[in-house]
Design a protein around this motif. Structure first.
Motif, mmCIF file in Angstrom:
data_model
loop_
_atom_site.group_PDB
_atom_site.id
_atom_site.type_symbol
_atom_site.label_atom_id
_atom_site.label_comp_id
_atom_site.label_asym_id
_atom_site.label_seq_id
_atom_site.Cartn_x
_atom_site.Cartn_y
_atom_site.Cartn_z
ATOM 1 N N PHE A 132 69.978 -35.979 -79.530
ATOM 2 C CA PHE A 132 68.987 -35.302 -80.366
ATOM 3 C C PHE A 132 68.430 -36.268 -81.403
ATOM 4 O O PHE A 132 69.136 -37.171 -81.863
ATOM 5 N N ASP A 133 67.200 -36.029 -81.804
ATOM 6 C CA ASP A 133 66.628 -36.679 -82.972
ATOM 7 C C ASP A 133 66.893 -35.726 -84.128
ATOM 8 O O ASP A 133 66.432 -34.582 -84.100
ATOM 9 N N ILE A 187 81.815 -36.848 -83.086
ATOM 10 C CA ILE A 187 80.939 -35.785 -82.567
ATOM 11 C C ILE A 187 79.496 -36.024 -82.994
ATOM 12 O O ILE A 187 78.557 -35.767 -82.238
ATOM 13 N N PHE A 188 79.291 -36.570 -84.182
ATOM 14 C CA PHE A 188 77.926 -36.860 -84.620
ATOM 15 C C PHE A 188 77.317 -38.019 -83.836
ATOM 16 O O PHE A 188 76.100 -38.049 -83.633
ATOM 17 N N ASN A 189 78.122 -38.953 -83.350
ATOM 18 C CA ASN A 189 77.603 -39.999 -82.465
ATOM 19 C C ASN A 189 77.097 -39.393 -81.158
ATOM 20 O O ASN A 189 76.059 -39.788 -80.641
ATOM 21 N N ILE A 190 77.835 -38.425 -80.635
ATOM 22 C CA ILE A 190 77.406 -37.744 -79.405
ATOM 23 C C ILE A 190 76.099 -36.988 -79.657
ATOM 24 O O ILE A 190 75.165 -37.062 -78.850
ATOM 25 N N SER A 208 77.746 -40.690 -92.589
ATOM 26 C CA SER A 208 76.529 -41.403 -92.206
ATOM 27 C C SER A 208 75.301 -40.774 -92.852
ATOM 28 O O SER A 208 75.376 -39.701 -93.444
ATOM 29 N N GLY A 209 74.180 -41.457 -92.714
ATOM 30 C CA GLY A 209 72.921 -40.946 -93.244
ATOM 31 C C GLY A 209 72.681 -41.383 -94.676
ATOM 32 O O GLY A 209 73.366 -42.260 -95.210
ATOM 33 N N ARG A 210 71.711 -40.753 -95.310
ATOM 34 C CA ARG A 210 71.308 -41.169 -96.660
ATOM 35 C C ARG A 210 72.396 -40.924 -97.714
ATOM 36 O O ARG A 210 72.379 -41.538 -98.767
ATOM 37 N N LEU A 211 73.342 -40.038 -97.428
ATOM 38 C CA LEU A 211 74.428 -39.753 -98.368
ATOM 39 C C LEU A 211 75.751 -40.411 -97.948
ATOM 40 O O LEU A 211 76.814 -40.058 -98.454
#
Length: 180
Positions: free
Chosen positions: A40-41, A32-35, A5-8
């Motif tokens: 967090f921002d 885990i990144f969804n959690i 995910s993200g810009r990369l």
């Protein structure tokens, strides 16, 4: 291995076949990144990635726009791979550190919002990591420590334990540093 995910998003990272690291699976990483994103921002987060291996977790954080990631890896070839990948992806705020994670924890003077550790599952002393991190001054108040480990560990009785997530053979124990 890919950045999920993200810009990369979608970029493939291909460590040499000779690597002894066990990268976190894409499914477990995405979960885990969804959690994390629900709590967090990412923008402005200061992150520490211990036992970085291929750097996979560091790249995910950087792709999502954290302020910086310090990535600690003891093995020279793995550290070099992270250095090279940093350059290829233009990740100026990724700081690969060649060193022992335990020594780094003991001497570090920075404060992080989120600390992720993925030690080798067979490594001695994994059970001491939560106490080491949470009793140090390197994790901010309300910061999280996420430990990836095998199913042989149960950290639910530890101080600051928040929750455990299981994705196949990957276990994440999440701790939150609350000042009581």
């Amino acid at each position: 291995m890919r950045i999920v995910s993200g810009r990369l998003k979608g970029r493939h990272i291909n460590p040499p076949k000779s690597f002894r690291a066990r990268p976190t699976t894409d499914f477990a990483k995405e979960s885990i990144f969804n959690i994390i994103s629900n709590n967090f921002d990412f923008e402005g987060l200061k992150v520490l990635d211990l036992f970085a291996g291929t750097g996979s977790i560091s790249y995910e954080f950087m792709s999502r726009g954290v302020e910086f990631t310090d990535s600690v890896e003891k093995d020279f070839h793995h550290w070099r791979f992270i250095q090279d990948t940093k350059q290829k992806l233009g990740l100026d705020n990724l700081n690969p550190i060649k060193g022992d994670a335990y020594k780094f924890i003991a001497t570090c003077s920075k404060i992080y919002d989120l600390i992720f550790a993925d030690p080798p599952y067979s490594m001695e002393g994994i059970e001491k990591l939560p106490e080491l991190i949470l009793n140090s001054q390197i994790l901010s108040e309300n910061g999280w420590f996420i430990l990836e480990h095998s199913n042989k560990y149960d950290f639910s009785d530890y101080q600051h334990f928040k929750e455990k997530r299981i994705y196949g053979s990957v276990n994440f124990s999440i701790f939150e540093k609350k000042i009581r």
